[in-house]
Scaffold this motif. Structure first.
Motif, short mmCIF file in Angstrom:
data_model
loop_
_atom_site.label_atom_id
_atom_site.label_comp_id
_atom_site.label_asym_id
_atom_site.label_seq_id
_atom_site.Cartn_x
_atom_site.Cartn_y
_atom_site.Cartn_z
N THR A 154 0.85 -1.20 0.00
CA THR A 154 0.00 0.00 0.00
C THR A 154 0.88 1.26 0.00
N VAL A 155 2.21 1.03 0.06
CA VAL A 155 3.12 2.18 0.03
C VAL A 155 4.18 1.96 -1.05
N GLU A 156 4.96 2.98 -1.34
CA GLU A 156 6.02 2.91 -2.35
C GLU A 156 6.98 1.77 -1.97
N PRO A 157 7.12 0.75 -2.81
CA PRO A 157 8.00 -0.38 -2.45
C PRO A 157 9.47 0.00 -2.48
N TRP A 158 10.33 -0.88 -1.94
CA TRP A 158 11.79 -0.65 -1.85
C TRP A 158 12.44 -0.54 -3.21
N ILE A 159 11.73 -1.00 -4.27
CA ILE A 159 12.27 -0.95 -5.64
C ILE A 159 11.09 -0.70 -6.57
N GLY A 160 11.33 -0.12 -7.73
CA GLY A 160 10.24 0.26 -8.63
C GLY A 160 9.40 -0.92 -9.08
N VAL A 161 8.11 -0.67 -9.33
CA VAL A 161 7.19 -1.68 -9.86
C VAL A 161 7.20 -1.58 -11.39
N ASN A 162 7.18 -2.72 -12.07
CA ASN A 162 7.18 -2.71 -13.53
C ASN A 162 5.91 -2.00 -14.02
N PRO A 163 6.05 -0.99 -14.91
CA PRO A 163 4.86 -0.23 -15.35
C PRO A 163 3.79 -1.08 -16.03
N ASN A 164 4.13 -2.34 -16.42
CA ASN A 164 3.10 -3.15 -17.09
C ASN A 164 2.23 -3.94 -16.11
N TYR A 165 2.25 -3.55 -14.81
CA TYR A 165 1.51 -4.35 -13.82
C TYR A 165 0.01 -4.36 -14.06
N ALA A 166 -0.52 -3.34 -14.72
CA ALA A 166 -1.98 -3.30 -14.89
C ALA A 166 -2.45 -4.41 -15.85
N SER A 167 -1.57 -4.79 -16.78
CA SER A 167 -1.98 -5.84 -17.74
C SER A 167 -1.36 -7.19 -17.39
N ILE A 168 -0.21 -7.19 -16.73
CA ILE A 168 0.44 -8.45 -16.35
C ILE A 168 0.34 -8.58 -14.83
N ASN A 169 -0.63 -9.34 -14.34
CA ASN A 169 -0.78 -9.55 -12.90
C ASN A 169 -1.55 -10.82 -12.62
N ALA A 170 -1.48 -11.32 -11.40
CA ALA A 170 -2.05 -12.62 -11.05
C ALA A 170 -3.57 -12.65 -11.24
N ASP A 171 -4.24 -11.57 -10.87
CA ASP A 171 -5.71 -11.53 -11.02
C ASP A 171 -6.12 -11.77 -12.47
N VAL A 172 -5.50 -10.99 -13.38
CA VAL A 172 -5.83 -11.14 -14.81
C VAL A 172 -5.52 -12.57 -15.24
N ALA A 173 -4.35 -13.08 -14.79
CA ALA A 173 -3.89 -14.41 -15.22
C ALA A 173 -4.86 -15.51 -14.79
N MET A 174 -5.32 -15.43 -13.55
CA MET A 174 -6.15 -16.53 -13.04
C MET A 174 -7.54 -16.51 -13.65
N SER A 175 -7.97 -15.34 -14.15
CA SER A 175 -9.34 -15.26 -14.69
C SER A 175 -9.36 -15.60 -16.18
N ASP A 176 -8.18 -15.73 -16.80
CA ASP A 176 -8.12 -16.00 -18.25
C ASP A 176 -7.61 -17.41 -18.48
N GLU A 177 -8.48 -18.28 -18.98
CA GLU A 177 -8.03 -19.68 -19.07
C GLU A 177 -7.00 -19.89 -20.17
N ARG A 178 -6.75 -18.89 -21.01
CA ARG A 178 -5.68 -19.00 -22.00
C ARG A 178 -4.43 -18.27 -21.51
#
Ligand code: TEU
Ligand code: CA
Length: 545
Positions: free
Chosen positions: A422-446
């Motif tokens: 919930t806060v700025e992590p110790w290292i930068g987050v990859n800007p593609n997190y909105a499209s590449i993330n576990a939630d998206v992955a688990m909901s897409d059977e492909r």
């Protein structure tokens, strides 16, 4: 005869705790965060979790510099949190491997604080001390992996101490039987807490013979490992994997041969180091060469076909992201990630998945050295710039092969910071997190995630994947990896294209078969004729009986 082991059909998931999940809102991953994600890991079908170090540490090398082997780093949690993790994982049928870092400790470990205090301190010989050389400089020209001499002069006693990594990671003196006894004692203390084994950090270094300039594969290495086996994990049905950058097929058989009573397997890195520049190493990446990669993988499959056991991995916390390194993160991120998973997981050996690999996480486009955190990268940057190399060239190398590529926060969802914190992590987050993330992955059977889940399940339901004899085909083909696995009447044909273009493949006579398509990243292919036209990064496996 091959005695069957539980870990022959297991799949291991590596967690880098600092970057996995932050539950207490300090920007650093923690053990409660890991516990909160056990259902996610269990639903993938994982059998074992390897935790990068969680022990007390000044975090000079993010925990690979341990100052107390029997306590948890406060930023990760407490021993009670760890015991809960072990229990909660076991409830889900998942074992925990700890990362055994005993080639060196932190300079803040009490052993080293004692050792450096005086020449006659009882702990003096826990580490490697030498008088200055004739010119007053280091005793010999051993170099640290992290750049610069492997020796640092300690003013108090006027002697140099050895550190093959950072100067804050003094090497333990394994020739001292008290060191070996202390390590065994500590290992048993953790085994008693219910862990399922160890990953062993730079284990090929512990037999070093410093005065002969021998670092890996020293004369006593296997004697020490056989003693460690006897004194600790040998009697228990646990998994041990030794990290050995120096391993060759011959030495791998010494570490993992069934009659050897040493380790279950090793991590070898020939498929990694073959891609490095002779002078600049990983900081000057070579262009990808599939024929070379295939020859290395085949060499290892064939060398350990009848004894020993292979580990199988594309990535870990020291390596770039698989899809960026071996696939096509910009053009065909999903297809190439699935292809890489297919051709790796259907080989003979135990597969290791690095956190985020299963959702196709990619390298991180850092643009300035200030964004990097890894001590190796920061040290090497300084050395390259001091040697007159351009900062831009170095950053290009770090973008391709730097360790921080694998250490950006795990991407859970499209919330801020990818749901890692919930806060700025110790290292930068990859800007593609909105499209590449576990939630998206688990909901897409492909999704890549579901492709990994299928591969992990296939390993458990087809003995030919676990024990089948490996044979490579079309070794000189520069676009496609083709191999078979054979067991009794089962013939598994595995084909993976590493090309972004359509490729027409002439099918070898013996592979013109039909059968059940176990997995594919496009439409299933059930039969092979004269030729097969492969789409970009197309991969599939046909089981013919
Ligand atoms: O890595 C061993 C090691 O040598 C790697 O650092 C590798 O050589 C380097 O990254 C290639 O450029 C182990 C751990 O996996 C690593 O994270 C630690 O930094 C290192 O040992 C010291 O404990
Ligand atoms: Ca935290």
């Amino acid at each position: 005869p091959l005695e069957r082991q539980w870990w022959h059909s297991s799949t291991v998931y590596q967690i880098y705790p600092r970057s996995f999940c932050d539950l207490n809102g300090d920007g650093i991953g923690d053990i409660p965060g890991i516990i909160s994600k056990l259902d996610y890991i269990a639903s993938l079908g994982i059998d074992v979790i390897w935790l990068s170090p969680i022990f007390k540490s000044p975090m000079d090398d993010n925990g690979y510099d341990i100052s107390d082997y029997r306590d948890i780093a406060p930023e990760f949690g407490t021993l009670a949190d760890f015991d809960l993790l072990v229990a909660e994982a076991r409830r889900r049928g998942i074992g925990i491997l700890l990362d055994l870092v005993v080639n060196h400790t932190s300079d803040e470990h009490p052993w080293f604080q004692n050792s450096r205090a005086s020449l006659d301190n009882p702990f003096r010989d826990f580490y490697v001390w030498r008088k200055p050389g004739p010119d007053g400089g280091p005793p010999n020209d051993l170099q640290s992996t992290f750049g610069g001499p492997a020796w640092t002069l300690d003013e108090t006693t006027g002697e140099y101490y050895l550190h093959l990594f950072s100067r804050r990671q003094p090497d333990l003196n394994w020739e001292n039987p008290k060191v070996r006894a202390e390590v065994h004692d500590m290992m048993n203390w953790w085994l008693e807490r219910g862990i399922s084994g160890f990953r062993m950090d730079v284990i090929d270094y512990i037999g070093k013979q410093v005065d002969q300039g021998v670092v890996t594969d020293g004369a006593h290495l296997h004697e020490y490992l056989q003693a460690m086996n006897r004194e600790t994990f040998g009697g228990r049905n646990v998994l041990t994997v030794g990290e050995a950058w120096s391993a060759t097929p011959a030495s791998a058989l010494l570490y993992s041969g069934r009659e050897r009573q040493e380790l279950s397997m090793v991590f070898q890195f020939e498929h990694v180091t073959r891609q490095w520049d002779e002078t600049y190493g990983k900081w000057q990446p070579k262009t990808f060469d599939l024929v070379e990669l295939k020859s290395v993988l085949s060499k290892w499959q064939n060398a350990l076909a009848d004894d020993g056991w292979n580990s199988l991995f594309w990535g870990n916390h020291d390596l770039p992201r698989a899809v960026s390194k071996y696939g096509d993160a910009t053009g065909y991120p999903v297809e190439s990630a699935k292809m890489l998973a297919t051709v790796l997981h259907l080989l003979k050996g135990t597969p290791f998945i690095y956190q985020g690999e299963e959702i196709g996480m990619t390298n991180m486009p850092f643009s300035a050295i200030e964004q990097y955190r890894d001590i190796e990268t920061l040290n090497m940057y300084q050395l390259h710039v001091d040697a007159g190399r351009s900062a831009e060239d170095f950053i290009m190398g770090a973008n391709a092969n730097g360790r921080d590529n694998a250490r950006t926060p795990m991407q859970w969802n499209s919330a801020a910071y990818g749901g890692f914190s919930t806060v700025e992590p110790w290292i930068g987050v990859n800007p593609n997190y909105a499209s590449i993330n576990a939630d998206v992955a688990m909901s897409d059977e492909r999704s890549v995630w579901n492709h990994y889940r299928q591969l992990i399940a296939l390993r458990k339901s087809h003995p030919v994947i676990v024990y089948g004899k490996y044979q490579s085909w079309l070794d000189d083909n520069k676009d496609v990896f083709v191999y078979t696995r054979r067991q009794d009447r089962d013939l598994l044909v595995v084909i993976g294209s590493f090309s972004a273009h359509e490729v027409s493949l002439d099918v070898p006579e013996e592979l013109k078969v039909s059968g059940n398509c176990l997995i594919s990243n496009y439409q299933p292919i059930e039969a092979l004729g004269e030729t097969v036209v492969l789409k970009p990064y197309e991969a599939f496996a046909i089981l013919h009986r």
